[in-house]
Design an enzyme around this catalytic site. Structure first.
Site, PDB file in Angstrom:
ATOM      1  N   SER A 155      32.434  39.659  47.232  1.00 39.04           N
ATOM      2  CA  SER A 155      31.694  39.674  48.499  1.00 39.04           C
ATOM      3  C   SER A 155      30.607  38.619  48.394  1.00 39.04           C
ATOM      4  O   SER A 155      30.231  38.228  47.281  1.00 39.04           O
ATOM      5  CB  SER A 155      31.040  41.054  48.662  1.00 39.04           C
ATOM      6  OG  SER A 155      30.087  41.031  49.697  1.00 39.04           O
ATOM      7  N   TYR A 157      25.472  48.881  47.238  1.00 38.78           N
ATOM      8  CA  TYR A 157      26.589  47.931  47.419  1.00 38.78           C
ATOM      9  C   TYR A 157      26.301  46.639  46.656  1.00 38.78           C
ATOM     10  O   TYR A 157      27.170  46.102  45.957  1.00 38.78           O
ATOM     11  CB  TYR A 157      26.790  47.640  48.907  1.00 38.78           C
ATOM     12  CG  TYR A 157      28.008  46.788  49.203  1.00 38.78           C
ATOM     13  CD1 TYR A 157      29.297  47.310  49.076  1.00 38.78           C
ATOM     14  CD2 TYR A 157      27.883  45.461  49.628  1.00 38.78           C
ATOM     15  CE1 TYR A 157      30.420  46.533  49.351  1.00 38.78           C
ATOM     16  CE2 TYR A 157      29.005  44.684  49.907  1.00 38.78           C
ATOM     17  CZ  TYR A 157      30.268  45.222  49.769  1.00 38.78           C
ATOM     18  OH  TYR A 157      31.380  44.450  50.040  1.00 38.78           O
TER      19      TYR A 157
HETATM   20  N1  LIG Z   1      34.549  43.719  55.670  1.00 39.56           N
HETATM   21  C1  LIG Z   1      33.597  42.943  55.138  1.00 39.56           C
HETATM   22  O1  LIG Z   1      32.675  42.485  55.842  1.00 39.56           O
HETATM   23  C2  LIG Z   1      33.632  42.611  53.674  1.00 39.56           C
HETATM   24  C3  LIG Z   1      32.764  41.618  53.218  1.00 39.56           C
HETATM   25  C4  LIG Z   1      32.777  41.293  51.861  1.00 39.56           C
HETATM   26  C5  LIG Z   1      33.630  41.941  51.004  1.00 39.56           C
HETATM   27  N2  LIG Z   1      34.465  42.909  51.469  1.00 39.56           N
HETATM   28  C6  LIG Z   1      35.317  43.581  50.500  1.00 39.56           C
HETATM   29  O2  LIG Z   1      36.655  43.520  50.927  1.00 39.56           O
HETATM   30  C7  LIG Z   1      37.387  44.568  50.300  1.00 39.56           C
HETATM   31  C8  LIG Z   1      38.308  45.183  51.320  1.00 39.56           C
HETATM   32  O3  LIG Z   1      37.520  45.796  52.312  1.00 39.56           O
HETATM   33  P1  LIG Z   1      37.821  45.652  53.881  1.00 39.56           P
HETATM   34  O4  LIG Z   1      36.635  45.043  54.489  1.00 39.56           O
HETATM   35  O5  LIG Z   1      39.152  45.080  54.088  1.00 39.56           O
HETATM   36  O6  LIG Z   1      37.749  47.198  54.337  1.00 39.56           O
HETATM   37  P2  LIG Z   1      38.902  48.238  54.627  1.00 39.56           P
HETATM   38  O7  LIG Z   1      38.245  49.564  54.672  1.00 39.56           O
HETATM   39  O8  LIG Z   1      39.696  47.816  55.808  1.00 39.56           O
HETATM   40  O9  LIG Z   1      39.826  48.105  53.347  1.00 39.56           O
HETATM   41  C9  LIG Z   1      39.541  48.778  52.151  1.00 39.56           C
HETATM   42  C10 LIG Z   1      40.735  49.627  51.809  1.00 39.56           C
HETATM   43  O10 LIG Z   1      40.479  50.260  50.549  1.00 39.56           O
HETATM   44  C11 LIG Z   1      40.946  51.584  50.648  1.00 39.56           C
HETATM   45  N3  LIG Z   1      40.208  52.422  49.706  1.00 39.56           N
HETATM   46  C12 LIG Z   1      38.872  52.636  49.663  1.00 39.56           C
HETATM   47  N4  LIG Z   1      38.596  53.488  48.672  1.00 39.56           N
HETATM   48  C13 LIG Z   1      39.780  53.813  48.092  1.00 39.56           C
HETATM   49  C14 LIG Z   1      40.142  54.662  47.031  1.00 39.56           C
HETATM   50  N5  LIG Z   1      39.227  55.356  46.358  1.00 39.56           N
HETATM   51  N6  LIG Z   1      41.449  54.745  46.699  1.00 39.56           N
HETATM   52  C15 LIG Z   1      42.396  54.041  47.377  1.00 39.56           C
HETATM   53  N7  LIG Z   1      42.105  53.230  48.393  1.00 39.56           N
HETATM   54  C16 LIG Z   1      40.812  53.129  48.746  1.00 39.56           C
HETATM   55  C17 LIG Z   1      40.702  52.020  52.072  1.00 39.56           C
HETATM   56  O11 LIG Z   1      41.557  53.073  52.454  1.00 39.56           O
HETATM   57  C18 LIG Z   1      40.974  50.731  52.834  1.00 39.56           C
HETATM   58  O12 LIG Z   1      42.313  50.671  53.275  1.00 39.56           O
HETATM   59  C19 LIG Z   1      36.354  45.497  49.692  1.00 39.56           C
HETATM   60  O13 LIG Z   1      36.301  45.311  48.287  1.00 39.56           O
HETATM   61  C20 LIG Z   1      35.055  45.052  50.330  1.00 39.56           C
HETATM   62  O14 LIG Z   1      33.928  45.295  49.510  1.00 39.56           O
HETATM   63  C21 LIG Z   1      34.487  43.256  52.791  1.00 39.56           C
END
Ligand SMILES: NC(=O)c1ccc[n+]([C@@H]2O[C@H](COP(=O)([O-])OP(=O)(O)OC[C@H]3O[C@@H](n4cnc5c(N)ncnc54)[C@H](O)[C@@H]3O)[C@@H](O)[C@H]2O)c1
Length: 259
Positions: A141, A154
């Site tokens: 991130s 976070y």
């Molecule tokens: N959305 C943003 O703005 C953003 C920014 C920077 C980094 N990220 C990172 O991107 C990655 C993906 O997140 P996203 O934004 O696509 O959100 P998202 O919620 O759409 O995707 C995350 C997925 O992880 C799954 N998940 C969470 N905890 C879990 C567990 N204990 N066991 C199994 N599955 C689990 C959720 O069901 C979900 O499908 C994360 O690591 C997040 O920190 C997101």
């Protein structure tokens, strides 16, 4: 040209957001993909695809990671890429607004998913990746590099993840490359942790907050999940990133420029 023809790949957090965009893109690039999801219906749209399979489970349990690796090896005879992408957020919860209990439990829960589960995915997949001379890719991130992408829980988890990427790059070398992608604010339903009562929340439900996040980004908007997938393809491809390890590639619309 298919960039990932016959690459054998696991993606955690494959049921939504960035993980789902990776699955779609990787299948289009000719990869075999195993998605780790919380619920089977999250991947309904892929189940007709011959090169897709999934495991349902919680990445906080070692067994989920292990079953994913065993299933991939049974199906494809090996594994080339593990993408430890599942993650949770803290909705900018400030330390001074937490109860002692929220802090105690919230820290454990966010570190468990965002850091410990990545270590478990790495541990479970290392023998197979070592054999295939493959790659471990994490989703970091902008919060790996600067404060302000969340609250302290976070930020702590993503700075820790950055350390994990560097250390594993040293420890897994020379056979396994370890890297990451650091998205900035992205339009996904990312949710939070039970300890902070955020499990049912989704970041992209609050369109006003997304708009205002976009105003702080030099490119003037937040990104779609699909916009990060080129970097995952590059890091996962056999020839795309042969000399890259220990690095987290930033995809944040310029947010960290000059920081
Ligand atoms: N959305 C943003 O703005 C953003 C920014 C920077 C980094 N990220 C990172 O991107 C990655 C993906 O997140 P996203 O934004 O696509 O959100 P998202 O919620 O759409 O995707 C995350 C997925 O992880 C799954 N998940 C969470 N905890 C879990 C567990 N204990 N066991 C199994 N599955 C689990 C959720 O069901 C979900 O499908 C994360 O690591 C997040 O920190 C997101």
């Amino acid at each position: 040209m298919h960039m990932l023809l016959n690459r054998r790949v696991i993606v955690t957090g494959a049921g939504s957001g960035i993980g789902k965009a990776i699955v779609k893109r990787f299948l289009n690039e000719g990869a075999h993909v195993l998605g780790v999801v919380r619920k089977a219906e999250q991947v309904d749209e892929f189940t007709d695809h011959d090169e897709f399979c999934y495991v349902v489970g919680d990445v906080n349990n070692y067994s989920t990671n292990e079953i994913a690796v065993i299933t991939a090896i049974e199906k494809w005879g090996g594994l080339d890429v593990m993408i430890a992408n599942a993650g949770v957020w803290d909705f900018f919860k400030k330390l001074q607004k937490m109860s002692a209990k929220e802090l105690e439990d919230g820290f454990s829960q966010i570190m468990s998913t965002n850091v410990r589960a990545v270590l478990m995915a790495a541990h479970a997949s290392y023998p197979a990746l070592n054999e295939s001379k493959g790659a471990l890719i994490t989703t970091g991130s902008n919060a790996c590099f600067r404060p302000g992408g969340g609250g302290p829980l976070y930020t702590a988890s993503k700075y820790a993840l950055r350390g994990v990427v560097g250390q594993l790059a040293l420890d897994f070398a020379p056979n396994v490359r370890v890297s990451g992608v650091a998205p900035g604010a992205t339009d996904t339903p990312i949710s939070g942790i039970d300890a902070l009562n955020q499990r049912q929340k989704s970041m992209n439900q609050d369109r006003e907050r997304l708009e205002s996040m976009g105003q702080h980004i030099p490119l003037g908007r937040i990104s779609s999940p699909e916009e990060h997938t080129d970097l995952y393809v590059t890091l996962a491809s056999e020839n795309g990133a042969r000399y890259i390890t220990g690095t987290i590639l930033i995809s944040d619309g310029g947010l960290s420029a000059g920081a």
